[in-house]
Design an enzyme around this catalytic site. Structure first.
Site, mmCIF file in Angstrom:
data_model
loop_
_atom_site.group_PDB
_atom_site.id
_atom_site.type_symbol
_atom_site.label_atom_id
_atom_site.label_comp_id
_atom_site.label_asym_id
_atom_site.label_seq_id
_atom_site.Cartn_x
_atom_site.Cartn_y
_atom_site.Cartn_z
ATOM 1 N N ASP A 197 41.145 49.284 54.640
ATOM 2 C CA ASP A 197 40.397 48.287 55.400
ATOM 3 C C ASP A 197 40.645 48.564 56.883
ATOM 4 O O ASP A 197 41.683 49.100 57.273
ATOM 5 C CB ASP A 197 40.834 46.876 55.016
ATOM 6 C CG ASP A 197 39.930 45.833 55.654
ATOM 7 O OD1 ASP A 197 38.793 46.190 56.020
ATOM 8 O OD2 ASP A 197 40.348 44.678 55.795
ATOM 9 N N ASP A 236 38.971 43.832 45.635
ATOM 10 C CA ASP A 236 40.396 43.899 45.972
ATOM 11 C C ASP A 236 40.828 42.474 46.217
ATOM 12 O O ASP A 236 40.003 41.618 46.563
ATOM 13 C CB ASP A 236 40.637 44.718 47.246
ATOM 14 C CG ASP A 236 40.368 43.884 48.481
ATOM 15 O OD1 ASP A 236 39.179 43.748 48.833
ATOM 16 O OD2 ASP A 236 41.318 43.320 49.055
ATOM 17 N N CYS A 271 49.384 41.513 25.578
ATOM 18 C CA CYS A 271 49.542 42.293 26.805
ATOM 19 C C CYS A 271 50.617 43.368 26.636
ATOM 20 O O CYS A 271 51.717 43.090 26.166
ATOM 21 C CB CYS A 271 49.904 41.375 27.965
ATOM 22 S SG CYS A 271 50.137 42.262 29.525
ATOM 23 N N CYS A 278 55.715 41.309 29.463
ATOM 24 C CA CYS A 278 55.411 40.666 28.190
ATOM 25 C C CYS A 278 56.335 41.113 27.054
ATOM 26 O O CYS A 278 56.150 40.710 25.906
ATOM 27 C CB CYS A 278 53.934 40.856 27.847
ATOM 28 S SG CYS A 278 52.888 39.819 28.910
#
Length: 383
Positions: free
Chosen positions: A96, A269, A307, A312
């Site tokens: 950016d 994003d 997941c 997890c």
RNA sequence: GGGGGGUUUCCCGAGCGGUCAAAGGGGUCAGACUGUAAAUCUGAUGGCAAUGCCUUCGCAGGUUCGAAUCCUGCACCCCCCA
């Protein structure tokens, strides 16, 4: 559509909405779209080591020209072999320009037609970022995709303020394009225009004339309600060329991503998965879980049974313990889970699009996220 | 045995006649977070039928219109001299 060493391939458009499955080729590899970029402002996805980022399914990350120019300095990065080598990420990188900092660091910023003047938030020294300078910084960094310098303002805002910022953003976009030299870097334009559909469309037309290899919708999620953002997407996306990638900057929550995909957005994003992860909020198909909450003290379940991420493998109770004890592993694991969650959402979205079932996929996800919101409201409400 | 200091709301700790349910910090609980000045920020934290009432500042009395604050006694803790 080929643009130097960049090529955009539209693979499929869903039969029932504007959702698109596409591919964007960059010098550091192809990116399957729609996708999500974790934010690595300072050449680091906060808390996540490169191998871990890759394991989430991340294809491309986002860095920031303003922040990296300030520290360590873009020349330092350039002399160390460019941003890819510097941070050890050898996939595609988008940078950016610093336009967002005109908004987020507004107290430290002055705008003139020629450039933005920042008072460094680190040591107070003054630095000027013109459109040409924004390109120069990003060319030194060597990202695959650079963004034009745009003028971002808060919303809602006075129409004069928004129009002036939008017109300036168009002029700055042209200057960026004229300044760009690198063949191996694609420069994307950014549509501004606040909450005014006609101004958005005008801006999109102006930028389309510049024939840029990709287009972003910017200046959203800066204070306006989500419904307003969707309304603006409805008006803006059709005004963008169909043969270029479309990037919705800085967005957002999981539901925002799906709302945008079905309106034809390809790329996202957002700091949300990492920042909220660091702050103990986990995204799941049942909605967000605030892991610090007492209700998880004895909860032996993982965040999500399906997941595959390292977080997890642990219980919610353990993750809560890490946050309550301020152990650094907590923010790391939840950032990892959230980025993984976002990437799995994108992978599933891509699959749903090619099978023309994005709308039902979208409806099912929204229902899941809704369910916990309702449950929470019930728990909080009067008995 | 003599002298001095102390005991405050879950914890530490300020307060030393009214503006005190009592600063500040910690802990705890809850919330926020959208192109990252964020591992940050905000709020709540004695009880309740709650623009008010009740209980609370080691314990028991007392002075005063009024006491966490002053006096007396008691309990416990710390320091110094024997």
């Amino acid at each position: 559509m080929a643009h130097g060493s960049f090529r955009f391939t539209l693979l499929h458009t869903d039969a029932h909405c504007r959702a698109r499955r596409s591919r964007f080729h960059t010098p550091h590899g192809a990116v399957e779209l729609p996708t999500f970029m974790p934010v690595a402002t300072l050449a680091s996805v906060k808390g996540l080591q490169i191998d871990a980022i890759r394991a989430t399914g991340t294809q491309m990350v986002l860095g920031n020209a303003y922040h990296l120019a300030l520290r360590p300095g873009e020349k330092v990065v350039e002399n160390l072999g460019g941003l890819h080598r510097f941070m050890g990420w050898h996939g595609p990188i988008l940078t950016d320009s610093g336009g967002f900092q005109i908004f987020s660091l507004a107290q430290c910023t002055r705008i003139t037609e020629s450039h933005a003047t920042f008072r460094s938030h680190i040591d107070g020294h003054e630095l000027q970022v013109s459109p040409e300078r924004a390109v120069e910084i990003q060319e030194s960094l060597g990202s695959d995709i650079a963004m034009v310098l745009d003028h971002v303002v808060a919303l809602p805002n006075e129409s004069d303020v928004v129009r002036e910022a939008t017109e300036r953003s168009v002029r700055w976009a042209r200057r960026c394009r004229d300044a760009a030299r690198r063949e191996d870097q694609a420069l994307f334009g950014i549509v501004q225009g606040g909450l005014d559909p006609e101004l958005r469309q005008w801006c999109a037309e102006q930028l389309t004339e510049l024939d840029m290899p990709g287009y972003a919708v910017g200046g959203l999620s800066v204070g306006e309600p989500p419904a307003e953002m969707y309304r603006i997407l409805d008006a803006t996306v059709p005004a963008l060329p169909a043969d270029r990638p479309r990037y919705l900057m800085g967005v957002g929550r999981p539901q925002d991503l799906l709302e945008a995909i079905r309106r034809g957005i390809d790329l996202f994003d957002c700091v949300m998965p990492t920042r909220n992860g660091r702050n103990a909020l986990a995204f799941t198909d049942q909605g967000p879980l605030r892991l610090r909450n007492l209700q998880y003290q004895h909860d032996d379940r993982p965040l999500e049974t399906t997941c595959p991420c390292p977080a997890c493998r642990h219980s919610r109770a353990y993750l809560r313990h890490l946050f309550v004890s301020r152990e650094m592993l907590g923010p790391i694991l939840l950032s990892l889970h959230n980025v993984t969650y976002y990437q799995r959402l994108m992978t599933d979205a891509r699959q749903a699009i090619v099978e023309d079932r994005f709308e039902s996929f979208y409806a099912r996800k929204m229902q899941g996220w809704q369910s916990v919101a309702t449950t929470c409201a019930k728990q909080r409400g009067p008995a």
